[in-house]
Design a protein around this motif. Structure first.
Motif, mmCIF file in Angstrom:
data_model
loop_
_atom_site.group_PDB
_atom_site.id
_atom_site.type_symbol
_atom_site.label_atom_id
_atom_site.label_comp_id
_atom_site.label_asym_id
_atom_site.label_seq_id
_atom_site.Cartn_x
_atom_site.Cartn_y
_atom_site.Cartn_z
ATOM 1 N N GLY A 11 20.677 -2.851 -13.654
ATOM 2 C CA GLY A 11 21.806 -3.026 -12.752
ATOM 3 C C GLY A 11 23.122 -3.276 -13.452
ATOM 4 N N ASP A 12 23.079 -3.481 -14.763
ATOM 5 C CA ASP A 12 24.312 -3.669 -15.529
ATOM 6 C C ASP A 12 24.970 -2.340 -15.862
ATOM 7 N N SER A 13 24.286 -1.241 -15.622
ATOM 8 C CA SER A 13 24.878 0.076 -15.867
ATOM 9 C C SER A 13 26.080 0.265 -14.951
ATOM 10 N N ALA A 14 27.242 0.380 -15.567
ATOM 11 C CA ALA A 14 28.492 0.435 -14.808
ATOM 12 C C ALA A 14 29.624 0.682 -15.808
ATOM 13 N N VAL A 15 30.826 0.816 -15.288
ATOM 14 C CA VAL A 15 32.014 0.862 -16.149
ATOM 15 C C VAL A 15 32.610 -0.541 -16.179
ATOM 16 N N TYR A 16 32.922 -1.011 -17.377
ATOM 17 C CA TYR A 16 33.476 -2.343 -17.558
ATOM 18 C C TYR A 16 34.931 -2.228 -18.013
ATOM 19 N N ARG A 56 17.873 -5.753 -24.323
ATOM 20 C CA ARG A 56 18.633 -6.058 -25.525
ATOM 21 C C ARG A 56 20.021 -6.570 -25.147
ATOM 22 N N ILE A 57 20.807 -6.891 -26.174
ATOM 23 C CA ILE A 57 22.159 -7.380 -25.932
ATOM 24 C C ILE A 57 23.138 -6.215 -25.832
ATOM 25 N N SER A 58 24.031 -6.273 -24.857
ATOM 26 C CA SER A 58 25.142 -5.322 -24.748
ATOM 27 C C SER A 58 26.409 -6.046 -25.186
ATOM 28 N N ILE A 59 27.183 -5.399 -26.050
ATOM 29 C CA ILE A 59 28.451 -5.974 -26.504
ATOM 30 C C ILE A 59 29.559 -4.978 -26.238
ATOM 31 N N LEU A 60 30.471 -5.359 -25.369
ATOM 32 C CA LEU A 60 31.609 -4.506 -25.041
ATOM 33 C C LEU A 60 32.864 -5.122 -25.641
ATOM 34 N N ASN A 61 33.671 -4.285 -26.252
ATOM 35 C CA ASN A 61 34.817 -4.770 -27.007
ATOM 36 C C ASN A 61 36.151 -4.372 -26.383
ATOM 37 N N CYS A 62 37.143 -5.200 -26.676
ATOM 38 C CA CYS A 62 38.485 -4.979 -26.141
ATOM 39 C C CYS A 62 39.497 -5.517 -27.149
ATOM 40 N N GLY A 89 42.551 -2.105 -19.660
ATOM 41 C CA GLY A 89 42.013 -1.132 -20.587
ATOM 42 C C GLY A 89 41.468 0.066 -19.822
ATOM 43 N N ALA A 90 41.104 1.116 -20.550
ATOM 44 C CA ALA A 90 40.638 2.361 -19.929
ATOM 45 C C ALA A 90 39.191 2.305 -19.481
ATOM 46 N N GLY A 91 38.459 1.268 -19.894
ATOM 47 C CA GLY A 91 37.089 1.108 -19.447
ATOM 48 C C GLY A 91 36.067 1.607 -20.454
ATOM 49 N N THR A 92 34.883 0.994 -20.416
ATOM 50 C CA THR A 92 33.732 1.424 -21.209
ATOM 51 C C THR A 92 32.554 1.599 -20.256
ATOM 52 N N LYS A 93 31.947 2.757 -20.314
ATOM 53 C CA LYS A 93 30.782 3.028 -19.470
ATOM 54 C C LYS A 93 29.534 2.530 -20.182
ATOM 55 N N LEU A 94 28.861 1.572 -19.586
ATOM 56 C CA LEU A 94 27.639 1.012 -20.154
ATOM 57 C C LEU A 94 26.431 1.641 -19.471
ATOM 58 N N ILE A 95 25.524 2.153 -20.290
ATOM 59 C CA ILE A 95 24.292 2.760 -19.781
ATOM 60 C C ILE A 95 23.135 1.955 -20.322
ATOM 61 N N LYS A 153 43.216 -2.089 -25.261
ATOM 62 C CA LYS A 153 42.443 -0.908 -25.637
ATOM 63 C C LYS A 153 40.955 -1.196 -25.635
ATOM 64 N N GLN A 154 40.222 -0.295 -25.032
ATOM 65 C CA GLN A 154 38.775 -0.312 -25.119
ATOM 66 C C GLN A 154 38.402 0.980 -25.826
ATOM 67 N N ASN A 155 38.079 0.859 -27.087
ATOM 68 C CA ASN A 155 37.964 2.048 -27.931
ATOM 69 C C ASN A 155 36.660 2.820 -27.760
ATOM 70 N N SER A 156 35.690 2.205 -27.091
ATOM 71 C CA SER A 156 34.429 2.911 -26.881
ATOM 72 C C SER A 156 34.374 3.397 -25.440
ATOM 73 N N PRO A 157 34.458 4.697 -25.206
ATOM 74 C CA PRO A 157 34.376 5.199 -23.822
ATOM 75 C C PRO A 157 33.020 4.946 -23.197
ATOM 76 N N SER A 158 31.971 4.914 -24.053
ATOM 77 C CA SER A 158 30.639 4.681 -23.498
ATOM 78 C C SER A 158 29.769 3.952 -24.514
ATOM 79 N N LEU A 159 28.716 3.334 -23.982
ATOM 80 C CA LEU A 159 27.796 2.547 -24.800
ATOM 81 C C LEU A 159 26.427 2.619 -24.155
#
Lengths: 114, 116
Positions: free
Chosen positions: A83-88, A17-23, A105-111, A5-11
């Motif tokens: 360039g890190d803007s993408a779906v992870y 700054r630091i990006s933190i994507l969770n799973c 997982g369903a993915g998290t869109k990072l902006i 599960k990736q509970n955050s659809p977007s971030l």
């Protein structure tokens, strides 16, 4: 029943700054974990992986942390760039599993904001 | 150019029609896969192949047929398309089983299929 599960659809994160994507995952038998990155109109590309026997793996600006007791992994991107803007996508592998190969997982869109 | 290519990139078809999505890879990878991606879901495996003439079902195989007569090609056929098969389809390949460490999947750019 979603095993990964990736509970955050977007971030949204400021550039630099630091990006933190969770799973989170439910199956303690997962053998290793991967992160893929996907740009619009393209297929996913492999980013970084971590074996279940490790708790950290680093590759340049990307670090993946694994907390097996919490069944949680995270991807840190430092510093974040436009360039890190993408779906992870987070994905997990069962050992010797021949049917499903990878559980995604369903993915998290990072902006990344300038 | 080396890589994995999918065709067509976009396809609109009617309910009940047969449609084939093509996938071609130039790496001579043993493993090939078909996934579908739908909103709110991760990638879901439809079929995979460990080598030429060897195919097996994945998580969501119903309504799909695959073949692998040559290592480099892995077409996916929807025998009688339904609206629920409207999706983005990704083909992927890997040198070894993805269960092997350090054998990531290499994806094509996808086919967006709309069934009306």
């Amino acid at each position: 029943d979603q095993q990964v599960k990736q509970n955050s659809p977007s971030l949204s994160v400021q550039e630099g700054r630091i990006s933190i994507l969770n799973c989170d995952y439910t199956n303690s038998m997962f053998d290793y974990f991967l992160w893929y990155k996907k740009y619009p109109a393209e297929g996913p590309t492999f980013l970084i992986s971590i074996s279940s026997i490790k708790d950290k793996n680093e590759d340049g600006r990307f670090t993946v942390f694994l907390n097996k007791s919490a069944k949680h992994l995270s991807l840190h991107i430092v510093p974040s760039q436009p360039g890190d803007s993408a779906v992870y996508f987070c994905a997990a592998v069962l050992p010797m599993d021949s049917n499903y190969q990878l559980i995604w997982g369903a993915g998290t869109k990072l902006i990344i904001k300038p | 150019d080396a890589g994995i290519t999918q065709s067509p990139r976009y396809k609109i078809t009617e309910t009940g029609r047969q449609v084939t999505l093509m996938c071609h890879q130039t790496w001579s990878h043993s493993y090939m896969f078909w996934y579908r991606q739908d909103l709110g879901h991760g990638l879901r495996l439809i079929y995979y192949s460990a080598a030429a003439d060897i195919t097996d079902k994945g998580e969501v195989p119903d309504g799909y047929v695959v073949s692998r007569s040559k290592t480099e090609n892995f077409p996916l056929t929807l025998e009688s398309a339904t609206r629920s098969q409207t999706s983005v389809y990704f083909c992927a390949s890997s040198e070894a089983s993805p269960s092997s460490y350090n054998s990531p999947l290499h994806f094509g750019n996808g086919t967006r299929l709309t069934v009306t």
